[in-house]
Design an enzyme around this catalytic site. Structure first.
Site, PDB file in Angstrom:
ATOM      1  N   TYR A  36     -39.103 -73.906  -9.177  1.00 26.59           N
ATOM      2  CA  TYR A  36     -40.267 -73.064  -8.938  1.00 26.59           C
ATOM      3  C   TYR A  36     -41.461 -73.728  -9.593  1.00 26.59           C
ATOM      4  O   TYR A  36     -41.317 -74.518 -10.536  1.00 26.59           O
ATOM      5  CB  TYR A  36     -40.079 -71.617  -9.387  1.00 26.59           C
ATOM      6  N   GLU A 100     -40.568 -78.201  -4.606  1.00 24.46           N
ATOM      7  CA  GLU A 100     -41.247 -77.206  -5.435  1.00 24.46           C
ATOM      8  C   GLU A 100     -41.505 -75.962  -4.591  1.00 24.46           C
ATOM      9  O   GLU A 100     -42.092 -76.038  -3.508  1.00 24.46           O
ATOM     10  CB  GLU A 100     -42.573 -77.748  -5.968  1.00 24.46           C
ATOM     11  N   HIS A 142     -33.135 -77.108 -10.878  1.00 20.60           N
ATOM     12  CA  HIS A 142     -33.646 -77.916 -11.985  1.00 20.60           C
ATOM     13  C   HIS A 142     -32.927 -77.545 -13.284  1.00 20.60           C
ATOM     14  O   HIS A 142     -32.604 -78.401 -14.107  1.00 20.60           O
ATOM     15  CB  HIS A 142     -35.159 -77.705 -12.114  1.00 20.60           C
TER      16      HIS A 142
HETATM   17 ZN   LIG Z   1     -38.603 -77.706 -12.222  1.00 20.48          ZN
END
Ligand SMILES: [Zn+2]
Length: 252
Positions: A36, A100, A142
């Site tokens: 994010y 992203e 991530h």
């Molecule tokens: Zn990240």
């Protein structure tokens, strides 16, 4: 400089970021890492990912209404993952494609991801995975690869919805029971076995037999992705059973 055509037919536009380099040791990516943006607005995040001073970028950027933009060619190494480890690989930027997803994140109250945005992420991941033959269990958070530093895309990210659309590796989490957990500071063969399963799945954890802070952090990351109803770092029976089912389901 004229921007190249997007690699993905799903990308509406190529808005170049200067922040990339050569992939090292990987002719092509073998994984996708989802993030994010963690900023107040998508525009601010997009500006940051294109600012040479930030030294940050991603290959793709998905807005809240589901528009997909490309910032870095897939053949290049974008700068999104930072220090991390997965399956003993440490140069994850060379190994992956970074996506992203606009969302203010934990610091912004972790609002839900809009349906249109998730549908765009699903379509994009399917397209990338097909073109690069990326395995389901290599669609990662991530937080999976950098559990001590990162929480994104967070426990509200609907991995189950992605899985039902054929994206990522998932099993329904085992039911949470009020069973005794073996917590921090404990040691023994059960903990060694848990660490070995986490490491086999891909997490960067030492198989020491001691439930130390580093192990607790990795278990928290595991829960954030795979058992999001309770993210507390406690290796309860549901966490262990869910992990075991995932390991058993790994593609050979
Ligand atoms: Zn990240």
């Amino acid at each position: 400089m004229i921007a190249p055509d997007p690699d993905s037919p799903l990308a509406e536009a190529f808005l170049s970021s200067p922040n990339h380099g050569e992939r090292r040791g990987f002719a092509r990516p073998d994984s996708v890492i989802l993030h994010y943006t963690g900023m107040a607005t998508g525009d601010a995040a997009l500006a940051r990912l294109r600012d040479p001073g930030s030294e940050l970028s991603s290959h793709y950027f998905v807005t809240e209404d589901g528009a997909i933009l490309q910032l870095v060619p897939e053949s290049r190494r974008a700068w999104h993952a930072g220090a991390g480890i997965w399956k003993r690989e440490r140069d994850l930027n060379s190994a992956s494609i970074g996506v992203e997803i606009v969302n203010p994140g934990h610091d912004g109250g972790l609002p839900p991801f809009p349906r249109a945005q998730i549908e765009a992420v699903i379509a994009l991941c399917r397209d990338i995975a097909r073109r690069h033959a990326i395995r389901a269990e290599r669609i990662l958070a991530h937080s999976d690869v950098a559990p001590a530093r990162k929480r994104d895309p967070g426990e509200r990210f609907p991995w189950d919805v992605l899985a039902r659309a054929g994206v990522g590796h998932w099993v329904d989490p085992a039911p949470i029971e009020a069973a005794a957990a073996f917590g921090r500071g404990r040691e023994g063969p059960q903990i060694r076995s848990l660490q070995a399963l986490l490491a086999l799945y891909g997490y960067g954890v030492e198989v020491s037999g001691v439930y130390d802070r580093a192990t607790e952090i990795v278990v928290t990351a595991f829960q954030r992705h795979f058992r999001p109803a309770k993210v507390d770092g406690e290796p309860d029976s549901s966490t262990v059973a869910t992990l075991r089912a995932l390991v058993e389901g790994l593609q050979r």
